[in-house]
Design a protein around this motif. Structure first.
Motif, PDB file in Angstrom:
ATOM      1  N   THR A  94      35.610  87.653 -13.741  1.00 30.76           N
ATOM      2  CA  THR A  94      35.843  85.953 -13.738  1.00 30.76           C
ATOM      3  C   THR A  94      35.219  85.592 -13.978  1.00 30.76           C
ATOM      4  O   THR A  94      34.650  84.523 -13.882  1.00 30.76           O
ATOM      5  CB  THR A  94      37.267  85.891 -14.425  1.00 30.76           C
ATOM      6  N   THR A  98      32.114  83.240 -15.248  1.00 32.84           N
ATOM      7  CA  THR A  98      32.255  81.646 -15.292  1.00 32.84           C
ATOM      8  C   THR A  98      30.426  80.333 -14.802  1.00 32.84           C
ATOM      9  O   THR A  98      29.878  80.779 -15.442  1.00 32.84           O
ATOM     10  CB  THR A  98      33.113  80.701 -14.445  1.00 32.84           C
ATOM     11  N   GLN A 101      27.795  81.263 -17.733  1.00 34.52           N
ATOM     12  CA  GLN A 101      28.511  79.856 -18.294  1.00 34.52           C
ATOM     13  C   GLN A 101      27.629  79.249 -18.366  1.00 34.52           C
ATOM     14  O   GLN A 101      27.639  78.406 -18.822  1.00 34.52           O
ATOM     15  CB  GLN A 101      30.090  79.844 -18.521  1.00 34.52           C
ATOM     16  N   THR A 102      27.912  78.739 -17.075  1.00 36.06           N
ATOM     17  CA  THR A 102      27.357  77.507 -16.155  1.00 36.06           C
ATOM     18  C   THR A 102      25.884  77.774 -16.553  1.00 36.06           C
ATOM     19  O   THR A 102      25.466  76.303 -16.890  1.00 36.06           O
ATOM     20  CB  THR A 102      27.190  77.569 -14.621  1.00 36.06           C
TER      21      THR A 102
END
Length: 237
Positions: A94, A98, A101-102
């Motif tokens: 996870t 994240t 994705q950033t």
């Protein structure tokens, strides 16, 4: 008894009274407080007590488990054995999802990310209408993104996780391209009688080259160089 009194006070502060008779019965210590509260219909206080007792039990169990884990770790370290800190692979996946994705958001690319994982390998799937911007020329942007993800997790957990990132169906298409490339490279080696090397490749891409070469007669392959510039050498047997 202290937590019983606290529960009664809390209920009274919320505007719900409890008779002096019930309080006196509890203070006699002749029967368990929860039994008296249940018989007299004070369900709110009973529920409050049960929640408090459950919370205290969970804290006690957690404290004992931590103490046992620390003791076992110290005993192993005393024997000269290195003990790696534990981790939750789901949480790790996870976190890195994240993080990636950033980066993609900062590139101003619309994309959706998903992941799957096993013990220390994490696969990220990126679906986007702009795959070229994430993949880059000959996959260079994608390789850089993969390296950033691995370094991010190493800095957080001081251990190496194997990260693979796929953009749409790029990995499948890349495997087909590498298969053709490996066959052409092997043909050149056999014709010229000397070794040839590939461009720097990721671990997964090098495995594809090695697999293809291993099925061909008269040639062999091995890896050289340091990450992230490690490459494959194809040579005659």
């Amino acid at each position: 008894m202290g937590h019983v009194v606290e529960a009664i006070k809390k209920i009274e502060e919320e505007g719900q009274g409890i008779s002096d008779e019930v309080k006196a019965e509890i203070l006699k210590h002749e029967r368990h407080a929860s039994t008296i509260l249940e018989e007299t219909g004070h369900i709110e206080i009973l529920n409050e007590l049960q929640l408090e007792e459950s919370s205290q039990e969970e804290l006690a169990v957690s404290a004992v488990a931590n103490e046992v884990e620390q003791t076992e770790r110290q005993e192993l370290e005393d024997l000269g054995l290195k003990v790696e800190p534990s981790f939750d692979i789901e949480q790790v996946a996870t976190e890195v999802t994240t993080y990636v994705q950033t980066i993609i958001d900062d590139m101003d690319v619309e994309a959706t990310l998903s992941n799957d994982y096993n013990r220390r390998s994490i696969n990220l799937q990126i679906d986007t209408n702009e795959p070229g911007r994430i993949i880059g020329y000959h996959g260079k942007v994608l390789k850089a993104l993969q390296l950033l993800a691995q370094n991010y997790l190493y800095n957080r957990y001081l251990r190496t996780f194997y990260i693979t990132i796929n953009v749409n169906d790029y990995v499948e298409h890349r495997a087909e391209v590498l298969q053709t490339y490996a066959q052409k490279l092997a043909t050149r080696v056999l014709e010229e009688g000397r070794s040839h090397k590939t461009d720097p490749m990721s671990n997964s891409e090098r495995k594809i080259i090695h697999r293809i070469i291993s099925r061909m007669d008269g040639v062999t392959s091995y890896s050289e160089g340091d990450e992230p510039n490690r490459y494959v050498v194809v040579d005659t047997e």
